[in-house]
Design an enzyme around this catalytic site. Sequence first.
Site, PDB file in Angstrom:
ATOM      1  N   CYS A 200       0.908  -0.972   0.125  1.00  0.00           N
ATOM      2  CA  CYS A 200       0.259  -0.116   0.284  1.00  0.00           C
ATOM      3  C   CYS A 200       0.943   1.295  -0.016  1.00  0.00           C
ATOM      4  O   CYS A 200       0.646   2.145  -0.769  1.00  0.00           O
ATOM      5  CB  CYS A 200      -0.981  -0.104   1.192  1.00  0.00           C
ATOM      6  N   HIS A 201       1.900   1.366   0.813  1.00  0.00           N
ATOM      7  CA  HIS A 201       2.705   2.454   0.891  1.00  0.00           C
ATOM      8  C   HIS A 201       4.218   2.272   0.997  1.00  0.00           C
ATOM      9  O   HIS A 201       4.989   3.205   1.007  1.00  0.00           O
ATOM     10  CB  HIS A 201       2.267   3.347   2.212  1.00  0.00           C
ATOM     11  N   GLY A 202       4.661   1.082   0.779  1.00  0.00           N
ATOM     12  CA  GLY A 202       5.871   0.751   0.703  1.00  0.00           C
ATOM     13  C   GLY A 202       6.730   0.337   1.895  1.00  0.00           C
ATOM     14  O   GLY A 202       7.978   0.701   1.865  1.00  0.00           O
TER      15      GLY A 202
END
Length: 195
Positions: free
Chosen positions: A144-146
């Site tokens: 989702c955001h790394g």
Amino acid sequence: MTEEPTRRDFIYIVAGGAAAIGGALTLWPFIDQMNPAADTLALGSIRVDISPIAVGQEITVMYRGGPVFIRHRTPEQIAEAATVEMDDLIDDLARNENLPEDASAVDANRVLNPEFLIVKGNCTHLGCVPVSHQGDYDSWFCPCHGSHYDQSARIRRGPAPENLPVPAYVFEQDGAVVKLGATPEEVAEAGWSVA
């Protein structure tokens, strides 16, 4: 000179008492509905048979409405997790419900048995579920955001601010079963201690 109570005074007292009792009886269902439901109380603790989990394999179980990862780590994964320098970590706290809040994030403070890593499976950034055996550390990656987590489920890169938390747990039946939701007394008997 004191006045004698009148019949009207008695009626006021009885009416006030009845109103107070009626109000309490009316409010009771609203107060009682805030107690946990029976199905929630039943999920207070669960037991998971970990004996079939092969070395290198991981399972996900649902506990208290969220995923919990149980990974049977390989000797290489254990060694890799143990050799990480604390200066390389974004979050230097163990985030382990079995230990004091200020316990450091060394691998020994994240596991009771080095072979089994047991962590809650929601990314500490926004609650997404990381993907296993992915990312820079071949451990967990939150697409989702790394956010990248290492072999001890510690945040190493990305926006997540904290390590994946370790739930309260103990081993039972000579290590063949994990009891999630262990009581503080069970945790103390299990041998959890700060490394």
